[in-house]
Design an enzyme around this catalytic site. Structure first.
Site, PDB file in Angstrom:
ATOM      1  N   GLY A 210      76.423  46.234   9.848  1.00  0.00           N
ATOM      2  CA  GLY A 210      75.628  47.494  10.690  1.00  0.00           C
ATOM      3  C   GLY A 210      76.511  47.505  12.157  1.00  0.00           C
ATOM      4  CG  ASN A 211      76.742  51.058  13.899  1.00  0.00           C
ATOM      5  OD1 ASN A 211      76.047  51.398  14.234  1.00  0.00           O
ATOM      6  ND2 ASN A 211      77.096  51.777  12.550  1.00  0.00           N
ATOM      7  CE1 TYR A 212      75.962  44.652  18.908  1.00  0.00           C
ATOM      8  CE2 TYR A 212      78.246  45.455  19.048  1.00  0.00           C
ATOM      9  CZ  TYR A 212      77.520  44.532  18.570  1.00  0.00           C
ATOM     10  OH  TYR A 212      77.825  43.097  18.825  1.00  0.00           O
TER      11      TYR A 212
END
Ligand code: C5P
Length: 400
Positions: A210-212
């Site tokens: 995923g990412n932030y």
């Protein structure tokens, strides 16, 4: 435009600029507003409550309780009463208290209780205004979606010449007029698709790539478009945030492929598509059906490209359909953004750089440039994502 019938709470704190609060009160009343003034006790040294009570035609409130202790000024009721809270002048001290949630006087109680838009007109000496701590506090206020009315530069009470002068009453009234009277929007009735948030790409039943991204930028766009009367479809990746306004159609998705599937159902119907989601670029080729056991020093995962949703829309978009993309870059920002606008057939691209403090993922603020197809670049200051959403939709409206 007028302030007719608007209920304005005017907060006055202890600065020499408080002498202008009398003119401000008078002008607000003349513009048709109903005004209730709340002063800090320090402000009484600069202007008399009687003056402001007389001009506002309402009691001027300072303390929680009145002198005879038989009655109290209900900060919550006041906070709910206002259509706008305007703090003018706002001293460095009052700004610091607002930024940090202090509640040691009636005005701060009203500020914390207010659900209406908040406008802050700072007034202080040049060095106090430039001080890193004041600037950080103003930044915090912006991130709470308070609107800062720019200070003027000029002669200051200290004798110094520089920024820090409170905006003039007529400038403050103009600022309120613009911000409290929603413009007739040509987004009214338009169908808008907005993608937001990260995507999670499954490795196995317990792990993902995923990412932030928090989804905040896209959600702010959805809220703002909704307020302007658009029919908003929000396709939202995993995010703990949700829109604040009612009436947005929300589809929650997990992976990039899910997001594309949800978008494809809408592609033909929408007038505008805004792609603010941070779709993962790669996904595991085969997600394991059971939890992968920990063995050995390393693990090999084969990753394959996720579908490019914005690109897909760019290929099939027809007639007057418009699309807006985002570019989050860490280097060669402008060059990369200009390439993306062509490749994905966007009408506008919103560039934010991770090199700018307070911009991009994880922040309540953003600092963007909006680039159009003809390579015209408009750059904006750091501001709350809610206000950035206004800038983006204002720009979009010029194309509709
Ligand atoms: O990841 P990239 O920098 O190419 O993203 C640019 C734009 O394309 C963004 O607006 C993003 O939402 C969109 N995008 C997408 N699907 C992807 C990758 C990016 O819609 N798989």
């Amino acid at each position: 435009m007028s302030l007719k019938g608007k209920k304005i709470l005017l907060g006055v704190s202890g600065s020499i600029a408080a002498y202008k609060s009398a003119i401000l009160t008078r002008e607000l009343v003349k513009a048709g507003a109903e005004v209730k003034v709340i002063m800090t006790s320090n402000a009484k040294a600069f202007i008399s409550p009687l003056t402001l009570a007389t001009l506002s035609k309402n009691p001027c409130l300072v303390e929680y309780t009145n002198a005879d202790q038989t009655d109290w000024n209900n900060h919550v009721a006041l906070g709910l009463w206002g259509d706008a809270l305007l703090i003018a002048p706002a001293t460095a001290n009052t700004i610091a208290k607002m930024a940090n949630g202090y509640c040691d006087n009636l005005l701060m109680g009203v500020y914390l209780s207010a659900r209406c838009p908040v406008f802050v007109a700072p007034a202080m000496d040049e060095d106090m205004y430039r001080h890193a701590s004041t600037q950080a506090n103003l930044e915090k206020l912006r991130s709470y979606n308070n609107q800062i009315i720019p200070v003027n530069s000029g002669e200051l009470a200290s004798g110094l010449v520089g920024p820090g002068r409170m905006a003039e009453p007529h400038e403050i009234i103009e600022f309120l007029n613009i911000n409290l009277n929603p413009v007739q929007s040509n987004l009214n009735g338009k169908k808008i698709l907005i993608t937001a948030g990260p995507t999670y790409e499954s490795i196995d039943p317990v792990r993902y790539i995923g990412n932030y991204s928090t989804g905040k930028m896209g959600i702010s766009l959805a809220d703002e478009a909704n307020k302007r009367g658009a029919q908003v479809h929000l396709i939202l990746g995993p995010s703990h945030l949700l829109p604040e306004t009612e009436g947005i159609s929300i589809t929650k998705v997990t992976s990039g492929q899910d997001m594309l599937n949800a978008c494809q159902k809408l592609f033909k119907k929408v007038d505008v598509a805004i792609f603010s989601a941070a779709v993962a670029d790669y996904t595991p080729e085969n997600a394991a059906t059971q939890k992968i056991k920990k063995k050995g020093h390393s693990i090999d995962l084969t990753l394959v490209k996720t579908p490019d949703i914005a690109f897909e829309f760019g290929q099939i978009k027809k007639g007057k359909q418009l699309s807006i993309g985002f570019a989050l870059e860490t280097e060669k920002e402008l060059v990369n953004a200009k390439e993306k606008i062509k490749k994905k057939n966007f009408d506008l691209i919103v560039l934010n750089s991770l090199n700018d403090a307070g911009a991009g993922f994880k922040h309540a603020t953003n600092k963007v440039s909006i680039i159009s197809k003809d390579n015209k670049v408009d750059s904006y200051e750091l501001k709350s994502k809610e206000l950035v959403a206004k800038d983006i939709l204002n720009k979009l409206e010029t194309l509709l």
